[in-house]
Design a protein around this motif. Structure first.
Motif, PDB file in Angstrom:
ATOM      1  N   LEU A 287     -20.802  14.532 -23.565  1.00 43.41           N
ATOM      2  CA  LEU A 287     -22.132  13.936 -23.850  1.00 43.41           C
ATOM      3  C   LEU A 287     -22.683  14.045 -22.261  1.00 43.41           C
ATOM      4  N   GLN A 288     -23.913  13.894 -22.334  1.00 43.02           N
ATOM      5  CA  GLN A 288     -24.622  13.959 -21.056  1.00 43.02           C
ATOM      6  C   GLN A 288     -25.601  12.893 -21.172  1.00 43.02           C
ATOM      7  N   LEU A 289     -25.609  11.499 -20.469  1.00 40.89           N
ATOM      8  CA  LEU A 289     -26.221  10.442 -20.520  1.00 40.89           C
ATOM      9  C   LEU A 289     -27.495  10.785 -20.056  1.00 40.89           C
ATOM     10  N   THR A 290     -28.810   9.840 -20.193  1.00 35.59           N
ATOM     11  CA  THR A 290     -29.910   9.899 -19.764  1.00 35.59           C
ATOM     12  C   THR A 290     -29.908   9.163 -18.373  1.00 35.59           C
ATOM     13  N   ALA A 291     -31.002   9.494 -17.582  1.00 33.08           N
ATOM     14  CA  ALA A 291     -31.006   8.825 -16.232  1.00 33.08           C
ATOM     15  C   ALA A 291     -31.224   7.274 -16.305  1.00 33.08           C
ATOM     16  N   GLY A 297     -25.819   1.562 -15.290  1.00 34.41           N
ATOM     17  CA  GLY A 297     -24.366   1.468 -15.024  1.00 34.41           C
ATOM     18  C   GLY A 297     -23.702   1.942 -16.549  1.00 34.41           C
ATOM     19  N   LYS A 298     -24.287   2.323 -17.350  1.00 32.79           N
ATOM     20  CA  LYS A 298     -23.576   2.772 -18.786  1.00 32.79           C
ATOM     21  C   LYS A 298     -22.748   3.683 -18.465  1.00 32.79           C
ATOM     22  N   THR A 299     -21.523   3.832 -19.292  1.00 37.51           N
ATOM     23  CA  THR A 299     -20.612   5.135 -19.109  1.00 37.51           C
ATOM     24  C   THR A 299     -20.346   5.622 -20.541  1.00 37.51           C
ATOM     25  N   ASP A 300     -20.148   6.777 -20.783  1.00 36.66           N
ATOM     26  CA  ASP A 300     -19.977   7.378 -21.826  1.00 36.66           C
ATOM     27  C   ASP A 300     -18.989   6.849 -23.032  1.00 36.66           C
ATOM     28  N   LYS A 301     -17.887   6.297 -22.564  1.00 33.43           N
ATOM     29  CA  LYS A 301     -16.960   5.614 -23.364  1.00 33.43           C
ATOM     30  C   LYS A 301     -17.570   4.383 -23.848  1.00 33.43           C
ATOM     31  N   GLN A 302     -18.474   3.701 -23.005  1.00 35.65           N
ATOM     32  CA  GLN A 302     -19.112   2.491 -23.449  1.00 35.65           C
ATOM     33  C   GLN A 302     -19.972   2.853 -24.637  1.00 35.65           C
ATOM     34  N   LEU A 303     -20.930   3.868 -24.370  1.00 35.02           N
ATOM     35  CA  LEU A 303     -21.832   4.066 -25.373  1.00 35.02           C
ATOM     36  C   LEU A 303     -21.090   4.405 -26.646  1.00 35.02           C
ATOM     37  N   LEU A 304     -19.967   5.222 -26.589  1.00 31.46           N
ATOM     38  CA  LEU A 304     -19.303   5.947 -27.757  1.00 31.46           C
ATOM     39  C   LEU A 304     -18.687   4.569 -28.486  1.00 31.46           C
ATOM     40  N   GLU A 305     -18.179   3.723 -27.848  1.00 30.98           N
ATOM     41  CA  GLU A 305     -17.559   2.481 -28.475  1.00 30.98           C
ATOM     42  C   GLU A 305     -18.462   1.654 -29.209  1.00 30.98           C
ATOM     43  N   ASP A 306     -19.926   1.544 -28.605  1.00 37.33           N
ATOM     44  CA  ASP A 306     -20.829   0.825 -29.187  1.00 37.33           C
ATOM     45  C   ASP A 306     -21.491   1.737 -30.686  1.00 37.33           C
ATOM     46  N   LEU A 307     -21.443   3.020 -30.367  1.00 41.08           N
ATOM     47  CA  LEU A 307     -21.872   3.725 -31.245  1.00 41.08           C
ATOM     48  C   LEU A 307     -20.947   3.516 -32.710  1.00 41.08           C
TER      49      LEU A 307
END
Length: 318
Positions: A287-291, A297-307
């Motif tokens: 994944l590539q996160l937005t600016a 301070g979000k991380t790719d794993k945090q966003l995935l867990e939420d998703l």
């Protein structure tokens, strides 16, 4: 649990236990690495120096009695230093191929981000295609073939970060982290009279591993679980804080990883919990996160867990 699956679990757990005699307190990392090996994928291990990345790969190779090769990536390394080169033999009056370190079974690609993109591509193409081409001749790689690549997350000067298209070729990305105090004391105890790696003996054969890799492909994945995998991956492309979502290759990778994990758990079928557990390890590095996400301070794993929490879990009936 039938007898065959029980025997499979015993053999795989024996392999993990054997590696853990060297890698104290890193059972989850070992297990996830074996998942990638069984699924015929590769691992990217990002961590600070000295936590045992090299020992992990060496202990796997010794436990399986496979050929281990190490490539130390440097800025001046050439693609031919990885794949091999043809050298003219004056006595025989012909060119003879001298194989490079990529021709091993278990390959450690150390500090992959320190070499040029051209040399990185030579390795990553070999990983994907499972063959090399030198002087117009294609040569198959050994079977099994497994690459564990490492990179140092704290030194960026003079490095060449892997682009998203190349990160996508790794089945799993892992971090080991430092051991806790008691684990580090145990490491000191085991290293008093020599390094534990010297005492590692094979517990599985090449034939055993190839058989298990074949069995992973036979692990059943129901239509509802496949739908669940695709929904998770599709949702990464719709998330407002994710600029670049996971590709269809990621869906295939997640299914294969879940199949391998199910085999380790002594099941001949995948359940949604297998997918949930493997998803952060398989998808986060793709994944590539937005600016905006980075600023917050979000991380790719945090966003995935939420998703994943917001994705409906299928219920098997019948």
């Amino acid at each position: 649990m039938n007898q065959q699956m029980a025997e499979q679990r015993t053999q795989i757990q024996t392999l993990i236990d054997n590696i853990e005699t060297v890698m104290v307190g890193k059972r989850e990392t070992i297990e996830l690495t074996i998942v990638a090996l069984l699924a015929q994928g590769h691992v990217l291990l990002e961590d600070v120096p000295g936590v045992g990345k090299t020992m992990l790969v060496r202990s796997i190779a010794k436990s399986l009695d496979l050929d281990f090769r190490r490539i130390q990536f440097t800025p001046d390394l050439l693609p031919s230093d990885v794949t091999g080169v043809s050298i003219y033999n004056q006595k025989e009056m012909e060119f003879q191929f001298q194989p490079g370190p990529i021709m091993g079974n278990i390959v450690l690609a150390d500090e992959i981000n320190r070499t040029s993109p051209k040399t990185q591509s030579a390795l990553l193409e070999s990983m994907e295609e499972k063959h090399i081409t030198v002087d117009g001749m294609t040569r198959p790689l050994n079977d099994p073939f497994f690459v564990l690549a490492t990179q140092n997350p704290i030194e960026y000067e003079g490095t060449y970060p892997l682009p998203e298209a190349q990160l996508d070729r790794f089945l799993i990305k892992l971090k080991m982290g430092y051991p806790v105090k008691q684990e580090e004391i145990t490491m000191l105890d085991r290293s008093t009279h020599g390094h534990p790696i010297d005492a590692v003996e094979p517990v599985m054969t090449r034939a055993d591993l190839l058989e298990k890799q074949e069995e992973v492909q036979d692990i059943h994945v129901s239509a509802s679980v496949k739908q669940y995998i695709v929904e998770i991956v599709t949702n990464t492309r719709k998330h407002p804080l994710i600029q670049l979502g996971a590709s269809p290759r990621a869906s295939i990778a997640l299914m294969k990883a879940a199949q391998a994990y199910a085999l380790i758990q002594s099941r001949d079928y995948v359940i949604p919990d297998d997918v949930k557990y493997m998803a952060p390890h398989v998808l986060a590095h793709r994944l590539q996160l937005t600016a905006e996400a980075k600023f917050e301070g979000k991380t790719d794993k945090q966003l995935l867990e939420d998703l994943i929490k917001k994705t409906m879990i299928p219920v098997e009936r019948g």
